[in-house]
Design a protein around this motif. Sequence first.
Motif, PDB file in Angstrom:
ATOM      1  N   ILE A  90      -0.432   9.452  -8.507  1.00  0.00           N
ATOM      2  CA  ILE A  90       0.018  10.423  -7.458  1.00  0.00           C
ATOM      3  C   ILE A  90      -0.256  12.011  -7.884  1.00  0.00           C
ATOM      4  O   ILE A  90      -0.098  12.794  -6.840  1.00  0.00           O
ATOM      5  CB  ILE A  90       1.351  10.110  -7.038  1.00  0.00           C
ATOM      6  N   ALA A  91      -0.449  12.205  -9.085  1.00  0.00           N
ATOM      7  CA  ALA A  91      -0.799  13.656  -9.440  1.00  0.00           C
ATOM      8  C   ALA A  91      -2.052  14.182  -8.685  1.00  0.00           C
ATOM      9  O   ALA A  91      -2.110  15.445  -8.238  1.00  0.00           O
ATOM     10  CB  ALA A  91      -0.996  13.841 -11.064  1.00  0.00           C
ATOM     11  N   ILE A  92      -2.957  13.374  -8.423  1.00  0.00           N
ATOM     12  CA  ILE A  92      -4.288  13.548  -7.756  1.00  0.00           C
ATOM     13  C   ILE A  92      -4.329  13.348  -6.196  1.00  0.00           C
ATOM     14  O   ILE A  92      -5.083  13.677  -5.453  1.00  0.00           O
ATOM     15  CB  ILE A  92      -5.391  13.493  -8.547  1.00  0.00           C
ATOM     16  N   ASN A  93      -3.756  12.218  -6.060  1.00  0.00           N
ATOM     17  CA  ASN A  93      -3.669  11.360  -4.717  1.00  0.00           C
ATOM     18  C   ASN A  93      -2.204  11.564  -4.011  1.00  0.00           C
ATOM     19  O   ASN A  93      -1.426  10.656  -4.138  1.00  0.00           O
ATOM     20  CB  ASN A  93      -4.017  10.049  -4.864  1.00  0.00           C
ATOM     21  N   ASN A  94      -1.828  12.471  -3.517  1.00  0.00           N
ATOM     22  CA  ASN A  94      -0.594  12.669  -2.720  1.00  0.00           C
ATOM     23  C   ASN A  94      -0.569  13.474  -1.383  1.00  0.00           C
ATOM     24  O   ASN A  94      -1.851  13.941  -1.026  1.00  0.00           O
ATOM     25  CB  ASN A  94       0.206  13.623  -3.893  1.00  0.00           C
ATOM     26  N   GLY A  95       0.366  13.554  -0.781  1.00  0.00           N
ATOM     27  CA  GLY A  95       0.155  14.130   0.653  1.00  0.00           C
ATOM     28  C   GLY A  95      -0.029  15.438   0.684  1.00  0.00           C
ATOM     29  O   GLY A  95      -0.863  15.974   1.595  1.00  0.00           O
ATOM     30  N   LYS A 126       0.941  -1.231  -0.076  1.00  0.00           N
ATOM     31  CA  LYS A 126       0.090  -0.034   0.020  1.00  0.00           C
ATOM     32  C   LYS A 126       0.939   1.291   0.041  1.00  0.00           C
ATOM     33  O   LYS A 126       2.117   1.151   0.439  1.00  0.00           O
ATOM     34  CB  LYS A 126      -0.916  -0.132   1.113  1.00  0.00           C
ATOM     35  N   ASN A 127       0.314   2.164  -0.707  1.00  0.00           N
ATOM     36  CA  ASN A 127       1.038   3.263  -0.678  1.00  0.00           C
ATOM     37  C   ASN A 127       0.696   4.292   0.490  1.00  0.00           C
ATOM     38  O   ASN A 127      -0.293   4.400   0.992  1.00  0.00           O
ATOM     39  CB  ASN A 127       0.674   4.308  -1.981  1.00  0.00           C
ATOM     40  N   ARG A 128       1.891   4.925   0.638  1.00  0.00           N
ATOM     41  CA  ARG A 128       1.868   5.918   1.961  1.00  0.00           C
ATOM     42  C   ARG A 128       2.646   7.269   1.578  1.00  0.00           C
ATOM     43  O   ARG A 128       3.744   7.538   1.730  1.00  0.00           O
ATOM     44  CB  ARG A 128       2.236   5.466   2.925  1.00  0.00           C
ATOM     45  N   LEU A 129       1.857   8.344   1.261  1.00  0.00           N
ATOM     46  CA  LEU A 129       2.335   9.446   0.474  1.00  0.00           C
ATOM     47  C   LEU A 129       2.681  10.459   1.534  1.00  0.00           C
ATOM     48  O   LEU A 129       1.669  10.819   2.054  1.00  0.00           O
ATOM     49  CB  LEU A 129       1.656   9.667  -0.707  1.00  0.00           C
ATOM     50  N   TYR A 130       3.672  11.104   1.437  1.00  0.00           N
ATOM     51  CA  TYR A 130       4.303  12.337   2.545  1.00  0.00           C
ATOM     52  C   TYR A 130       4.142  13.664   1.770  1.00  0.00           C
ATOM     53  O   TYR A 130       4.450  13.949   0.528  1.00  0.00           O
ATOM     54  CB  TYR A 130       5.597  12.005   3.013  1.00  0.00           C
ATOM     55  N   PHE A 131       3.932  14.537   2.654  1.00  0.00           N
ATOM     56  CA  PHE A 131       4.293  15.884   2.472  1.00  0.00           C
ATOM     57  C   PHE A 131       4.418  16.940   3.548  1.00  0.00           C
ATOM     58  O   PHE A 131       3.862  16.650   4.531  1.00  0.00           O
ATOM     59  CB  PHE A 131       3.010  16.708   1.469  1.00  0.00           C
TER      60      PHE A 131
END
Length: 963
Positions: free
Chosen positions: A589-594, A521-526
């Motif tokens: 990830i362009a629309i689903n990111n941290g 699973k992805n876990r995107l940070y910002f």
Amino acid sequence: MMKRLVYTTLLLVLVNSKFIFSQNSNCENPINYARDLYSIGDFRNLKSILKNCILNQNKSTNFEKNQARELFALTAIAQDSIIGAENIITEIILSDSSYEPVLGITNYVFNEIYIKSYKNNVGTKISSVSKRPEDIRTAPANVELITSEQIISRGYVDIIDLLSDIPGFEISKTYSVIYSHIYQLGFEQNNTERTLLMIDGVEENDVWLNWAYLSRQYPISNIKAVEVVYGPTGTMYGPRAFVGAINIITFPPGERAGDFFKQREARNSDIYANINVAGGSFNTKDLDITIGNTMAKSKIKYQVTGRFYRSDEHDEFIDTFYNYDAADLDGFQYDHVVSTVGEAEASTGKSIDQLLTDYGNYFVQSGDNLSLSSDGITRAREADVEAYTRSINGVPLQPSNHTDNFFIGAKLAFGNFLIGYRTWKKIEGFGQYIDLDVAPSKNGSVWAPSNTTVYLKFNQSLGENLDFSVLSSFKNHKLGRESNRVNFIPFAYPQNFSSNSLSDFFNYLENGNKIDNHGWKNRLYFYQATQGRTEARINYNTEKINALIGADYRITSTQGDYQVYDEINSDPTIFSTTFNSEAEYENYIAINNGQLRGYPSGQTDGFNAYLINSLGVFAQTSVNFAKNFGLTAGVRYDSKNVRQIRLFDVYTPRFGLYYNTELFTIKGNYSKGYQNVSLWTRFSTGAGRYPNNILVPEENDYFDMTIMGGNKSRTFEWKLNGFSYKVKNAVTSGKGYVPSTGTNVLETETSEDELVAILDAQGVSYSSDEIYSMNVNIKGYYQVNGSTFSLKYRKNGFNVFANGTFFDPNQLDVNNNKTSRIADIATLKGNFGLGKKMSLGNFNLNVSSRLNWVGERQVGDGTTKSGSLGYEQSGKIPSYLILNGNIIIGHKKFSQVKLNISGANILNTVYFHPGPRSANGDYGLAAAEATWSDTVNNQIRFDFVPYVRQRARFLVFKLIFDF
């Protein structure tokens, strides 16, 4: 010809009219006109004008005389009188060693003569200690200076290569979130945050994390010198240069590096370019470019620099914790996969009888409790293996840990102003975690910080002895949308983010061998932080006294914790790693990111934005009170407010004393340093931490003594340095007590047992729910004693260097008793190098070689990394010796092009560096516990690898174009 004669005649009339009608000009206007005459080559009239300024002892100041001397020296160079130029430049330096040339700085020959004369008559100039030019011998700190010629000659690819060759540093390359951990003066830390990194005096450390991202993004072609300051420099830089500072000094606009072999002067072309094109081992590609103008007539000078670096990196995947081998799952345990009858019925919608009919061979029933049977364990393991080995984010699972870096910078100089811009981004793998926890980099697990800085510098002379300067900057530091930690969620233990039950396994079977919270699973940070800063300084300088006062104000807007888009915690829960191509993943990830969909992990209330105001006021004075004696004293006051709450007020003093002769110098320095606790350390709730707002700055009391010297010609130099420092309030992971009736942290300790003992002694009634993991200040101390030595010899193109370091780093309790040794730090390390620049017929050749030796490094029991196994469970990282080399060759008729061949680890030595942070990973290395309930350390979540295999032989072929 006629136009030139008319122009010159008019110019002389104007100049003479200025002499007649402006008796108080004191050579200011004639010097300006003389500069115009120099630009058109009218040297006869130039000399005529300037003789009045030089000979008029009563009216002309020393500064004006040196301006005239500078023009005389440039004229002598233009007329091929090098000896005459050497004599004039020596006059300038002897009259004022701090004089900074105006036009001469763009003339290659002038610069070479100036540097040589300065070394012979004064010493080597550095500027990073006191924010002004000063002699490296008498500066109130121990400083190492590495020049552009040394950088090119030795074939450094990055700043880490350079730091590995000088004393006082321990380097741990992890090829991960932090490419290299820099432990200056033996102070081990989780990330490189206690050394201040600067480019041209403008700070580079991340505004939110305070990390120095030292990787391969910084161009080498534009570096003029690197100044490394040892010990706290808080008097100048505030609570951030805790154990030292690194200042990368680049060539200013209008000044070029020149030809490495120095077989010709800088050409008179208006535009120059230095282009480095390289390729090498591990599919490495490197492009490093600097272009600019040197037009003497132009009032505007510009420079543009860029670098692109890409590499697949070396093969770390020999080690079991990096090889992504599904056989590693054979050690997984499943005895925790249980459920009650009621839970299973509610989750599946089936009665227990139906479940027995459908899946009875997969579980056993004991009263109301259900658990996996041997067939069920086999099926669950098969499910985990299938999920582990599938394609992830559009790419088949295979080991990778690649690097993509770029940098773009520009500078514009006009009058007393310099405007600068730089931006970089580094995309590198998550290599610090084991392979059962985090996916490879080409499957999406990368860390992508970016840094953009705009700055303005202004310098104005207010008279012969007084000048004023301003530095203003704006920074925007953030994570790119690519930043993703792709995690594996199995049914088994060790497990990651979820606690899968037997009900989940039933649902997996019911839904066609698919369940949301199982697999990758992805876990995107910002994060993003911006900072505006303005510093103003006034400097007073005479032959005996130099005094500096200044003020530094910063306003920072940042978040308190990462914004995380976590698929397992999203609603609805969807695992989106099963894309058909990389393009699909990029679109995702362009629309689903941290940044767009993330939120602070673990934060239940409050706002994640923070406004910080910081003010620093500083002053420093240096006095030469006798022929050979001098002292420096300074102090700085800093305060910091967050959300209108005062976090701290600190004072950082400095004191230095020296005795300087022609052949040797002795100096001693004391300085205090404070480390500003980063917003991430204070407020982040990652890994289950509770934010701790009562953290106080770390405090460092530092003392060193240096004895240095050399022969009169400075072809041979030597230096001995001894240092000792004691750190108080160091920050580490620990436990804190937060009453359920409030949110404030009331008491902290480094372990739960110690915290409970304190609460019991205080008679505090508490529950286990009120004990939280958090970052805390230790109650004891870190103390590091050490010494360094260095030898340098250079003559007739031949150069040799040797240096060594001794560290004795320990952790002490509140009574100053030793409790453990600081891990990851070798007691002894040393470096040796030699090089020769020579001429062979029609070719110029430079050959250099370097040896790096690092002694054994302790980890595990008895150290600050008690959970680290070390290499092969030895409790240590073995010593190593590696050989590096570099060759530069160029044809004399085609001097604009050179071939550079460099090799790192030429002998292909197998060696290792310590793992990052706690380096506590042990799955598959240590003996497994019998059952899940007995397991303490055999887990995979947030397990950091125990050691990192280093790069094998690394060859780089580079073409250098110098136009």
